[in-house]
Write a protein that holds these residues in place. Structure first.
Motif, PDB file in Angstrom:
ATOM      1  N   PHE A   1      12.205  -2.942   0.281  1.00 21.56           N
ATOM      2  CA  PHE A   1      11.890  -1.526  -0.109  1.00 21.56           C
ATOM      3  C   PHE A   1      12.583  -1.174  -1.589  1.00 21.56           C
ATOM      4  CE2 PHE A   1      12.772   3.120  -0.263  1.00 21.56           C
ATOM      5  CZ  PHE A   1      11.712   3.779   0.557  1.00 21.56           C
ATOM      6  N   ASP A   2      13.439  -1.633  -1.851  1.00 22.08           N
ATOM      7  CA  ASP A   2      14.136  -1.454  -3.098  1.00 22.08           C
ATOM      8  C   ASP A   2      13.371  -2.371  -4.186  1.00 22.08           C
ATOM      9  OD1 ASP A   2      16.023   0.274  -2.271  1.00 22.08           O
ATOM     10  OD2 ASP A   2      17.656  -1.586  -2.032  1.00 22.08           O
ATOM     11  N   LEU A   3      12.932  -3.485  -3.943  1.00 26.50           N
ATOM     12  CA  LEU A   3      12.128  -4.357  -4.982  1.00 26.50           C
ATOM     13  C   LEU A   3      10.738  -4.269  -5.164  1.00 26.50           C
ATOM     14  CD1 LEU A   3      13.562  -7.810  -3.914  1.00 26.50           C
ATOM     15  CD2 LEU A   3      14.250  -6.207  -5.966  1.00 26.50           C
TER      16      LEU A   3
ATOM     17  N   ARG B   1      13.547   1.881   6.145  1.00 26.85           N
ATOM     18  CA  ARG B   1      12.821   1.670   5.061  1.00 26.85           C
ATOM     19  C   ARG B   1      11.697   0.832   5.175  1.00 26.85           C
ATOM     20  NH1 ARG B   1      17.583   1.379   1.063  1.00 26.85           N
ATOM     21  NH2 ARG B   1      15.978   1.800  -0.607  1.00 26.85           N
ATOM     22  N   LEU B   2      10.395   1.441   5.229  1.00 24.42           N
ATOM     23  CA  LEU B   2       9.403   0.616   5.677  1.00 24.42           C
ATOM     24  C   LEU B   2       8.616   0.274   4.227  1.00 24.42           C
ATOM     25  CD1 LEU B   2       8.263   2.350   8.813  1.00 24.42           C
ATOM     26  CD2 LEU B   2       9.084   0.147   8.806  1.00 24.42           C
TER      27      LEU B   2
ATOM     28  N   THR C   1       0.766  -1.277  -0.047  1.00 20.66           N
ATOM     29  CA  THR C   1       0.107  -0.050   0.007  1.00 20.66           C
ATOM     30  C   THR C   1       0.789   1.189   0.039  1.00 20.66           C
ATOM     31  OG1 THR C   1      -0.192  -0.242   2.170  1.00 20.66           O
ATOM     32  CG2 THR C   1      -2.111  -1.085   1.128  1.00 20.66           C
ATOM     33  N   ARG C   2       1.937   1.154   0.608  1.00 22.23           N
ATOM     34  CA  ARG C   2       2.891   2.591   0.574  1.00 22.23           C
ATOM     35  C   ARG C   2       4.468   1.959   0.835  1.00 22.23           C
ATOM     36  NH1 ARG C   2       1.918   5.476   6.053  1.00 22.23           N
ATOM     37  NH2 ARG C   2       0.752   3.750   7.098  1.00 22.23           N
ATOM     38  N   ARG C   3       5.256   2.656   0.642  1.00 25.28           N
ATOM     39  CA  ARG C   3       6.573   2.679   1.016  1.00 25.28           C
ATOM     40  C   ARG C   3       6.836   4.021   1.761  1.00 25.28           C
ATOM     41  NH1 ARG C   3      10.500   1.345  -3.144  1.00 25.28           N
ATOM     42  NH2 ARG C   3      10.355   3.638  -3.509  1.00 25.28           N
TER      43      ARG C   3
END
Length: 116
Positions: free
Chosen positions: A83-85, A60-61, A52-54
């Motif tokens: 977080f990166d993927l 980094r969530l 739903t969000r980062r």
């Protein structure tokens, strides 16, 4: 005890305290995370969830939502690799504790090869 020895012992104690935080903190976090996952695994069930969000705040969530038995839940996982993927709207595989469905964790994509 003379003042120089007290100062020296205080400095050594302070350095040991800082080292314990730097090296013991991450190890304790990993241990607690593994215990959390083991509790979920006892009564776990695989489900699909949607990112739903980062967010970046003290790490980094990645936030994700899922539905279990007609109830919607949201959870988050702090992980640099995830977080990166992952991006908002991506579908991921999670494991949910069927006795406490608010407890869950991401099982896919597997970032174990990318962890520090």
């Amino acid at each position: 005890m003379n003042i120089k020895l007290k100062n020296w012992l205080s400095l050594v104690g302070f350095i040991l305290f800082i080292l314990a935080i730097l090296f013991g903190g991450p190890a304790m976090t990993r241990w607690l995370n593994n215990k959390y996952k083991q509790r979920i695994d006892r009564n776990g069930e695989f489900l699909k969830a949607v990112v739903t969000r980062r967010k970046t705040f003290k790490g980094r969530l990645v936030y994700f939502s899922y539905s279990f038995n007609g109830t919607n839940y949201e959870n988050r996982e702090q992980n640099d690799c995830l977080f990166d993927l992952l991006n908002k709207g991506d579908t991921i595989l999670i494991k949910v504790d069927i006795t406490e469905p608010e407890n869950s964790y991401v099982v896919m994509p597997d970032c174990n090869d990318h962890e520090e």
